[in-house]
Design an enzyme around this catalytic site. Structure first.
Site, PDB file in Angstrom:
ATOM      1  N   ASN A 114       0.856  -1.198   0.000  1.00 32.50           N
ATOM      2  CA  ASN A 114       0.000   0.000   0.000  1.00 32.50           C
ATOM      3  C   ASN A 114       0.884   1.237   0.000  1.00 32.50           C
ATOM      4  O   ASN A 114       2.038   1.194   0.447  1.00 32.50           O
ATOM      5  CB  ASN A 114      -0.879   0.013   1.256  1.00 32.50           C
ATOM      6  CG  ASN A 114      -1.851   1.173   1.266  1.00 32.50           C
ATOM      7  OD1 ASN A 114      -2.449   1.505   0.229  1.00 32.50           O
ATOM      8  ND2 ASN A 114      -2.016   1.816   2.400  1.00 32.50           N
ATOM      9  N   HIS A 116       0.719   5.275   1.331  1.00 32.23           N
ATOM     10  CA  HIS A 116      -0.064   6.121   2.230  1.00 32.23           C
ATOM     11  C   HIS A 116       0.606   7.492   2.326  1.00 32.23           C
ATOM     12  O   HIS A 116       1.825   7.578   2.520  1.00 32.23           O
ATOM     13  CB  HIS A 116      -0.143   5.471   3.622  1.00 32.23           C
ATOM     14  CG  HIS A 116      -0.956   6.272   4.581  1.00 32.23           C
ATOM     15  ND1 HIS A 116      -2.345   6.261   4.563  1.00 32.23           N
ATOM     16  CD2 HIS A 116      -0.600   7.148   5.555  1.00 32.23           C
ATOM     17  CE1 HIS A 116      -2.789   7.087   5.502  1.00 32.23           C
ATOM     18  NE2 HIS A 116      -1.748   7.631   6.119  1.00 32.23           N
ATOM     19  N   SER A 143       4.651   7.030   2.499  1.00 38.84           N
ATOM     20  CA  SER A 143       5.204   5.729   2.893  1.00 38.84           C
ATOM     21  C   SER A 143       4.635   4.627   2.000  1.00 38.84           C
ATOM     22  O   SER A 143       3.424   4.592   1.753  1.00 38.84           O
ATOM     23  CB  SER A 143       4.808   5.383   4.338  1.00 38.84           C
ATOM     24  OG  SER A 143       5.167   6.405   5.242  1.00 38.84           O
ATOM     25  N   ASP A 152      -2.928   0.792   8.253  1.00 38.38           N
ATOM     26  CA  ASP A 152      -1.760   1.644   7.962  1.00 38.38           C
ATOM     27  C   ASP A 152      -0.592   1.332   8.901  1.00 38.38           C
ATOM     28  O   ASP A 152       0.227   2.212   9.194  1.00 38.38           O
ATOM     29  CB  ASP A 152      -2.126   3.137   8.047  1.00 38.38           C
ATOM     30  CG  ASP A 152      -3.166   3.536   7.015  1.00 38.38           C
ATOM     31  OD1 ASP A 152      -3.176   2.957   5.919  1.00 38.38           O
ATOM     32  OD2 ASP A 152      -3.974   4.438   7.311  1.00 38.38           O
TER      33      ASP A 152
END
Ligand code: GAR
Length: 218
Positions: A114, A116, A143, A152
């Site tokens: 992912n 973020h 990040s 997260d």
């Protein structure tokens, strides 16, 4: 599904989106450079502009509308069914604005990345640029991390830092963060594709070395 086990020995990636898809575009544009192939795009929203980007690039895309499912788990099970039918090595979340169920995260553990827009662990969740401005922070960033069951909260692979100045607005931060995202995300996918990047014992490992909590910062 396992790293580089498809028949062509090229890392096959599925990209999950919910909206604009500028990160998808960067991932499309840098496929050859970084040695992976986008095998499909999934959006949970039919109006996501990223679907047009996928079409323009000649990619297969599919809408799985979360509103058509009774529960998060049922939606995620359908995503698993679709993704597993694609012979995929890596699942890349690029502005996919859905919280994932434990079952989904566990199914793709170590194969799920992912991006973020904050320097995790700071500013998990949404509206990160606004919160950075309100706090008066002088540093902000982005990040890339492996996804775990903590929202997260998975091990960070890479961060890019920007300086916040007094003239900055949500819009200027968003633009400068996006530039960093488009630079680092395809490169990290390339690290995974070449076998350099793994998740081992809940740690991100690059070239056999466990990365520090902030990952690689460049
Ligand atoms: C990106 O800034 C990404 O970091 C963020 O959504 C944006 C998507 O932009 N993701 C999250 O906030 C995930 N928690 P894009 O659709 O233009 O790639």
């Amino acid at each position: 599904m396992s790293q580089q086990h498809n028949s062509e020995q090229v890392c096959h990636v599925v990209v999950l989106i919910s909206g604009n898809g500028s990160n998808l575009q960067a991932l499309i544009d840098q496929q050859l450079k970084h040695g992976y192939r986008i095998a499909g795009v999934i959006s949970n929203r039919a109006d996501a502009y990223g679907l047009q980007r996928a079409k323009d690039a000649g990619l297969t895309s599919q809408v799985i509308d979360h509103k058509q499912f009774d529960s998060r788990e049922a939606f995620d099970q359908e995503m698993i069914r679709v993704i597993d039918a694609m012979d995929i090595d890596l699942v890349v979340l690029a502005g996919f604005m859905r919280i994932l169920s434990s079952a989904f995260v566990q199914h793709y553990q170590g194969r799920l990345l992912n991006i973020h827009p904050s320097l995790l662990p700071a500013y998990k969740g949404t509206q990160t640029h606004k919160r950075v401005l309100e706090a008066g922070d002088r540093e902000h960033g982005v990040s890339v991390h492996f996804v775990t069951e903590e929202l997260d909260g998975g091990p960070v692979v890479r961060q890019a830092v920007i300086t916040v100045d007094s003239q900055d607005t949500v819009e200027t931060l968003q633009q400068r963060i996006a530039e960093q995202e488009h630079r680092i995300y395809p490169e990290v996918v390339g690290w995974y594709a070449s076998g350099r990047l793994t998740m081992t014992d809940s740690c991100a490992t690059l070239d056999g070395n466990r990365l520090p909590p902030q990952g690689v910062r460049q």
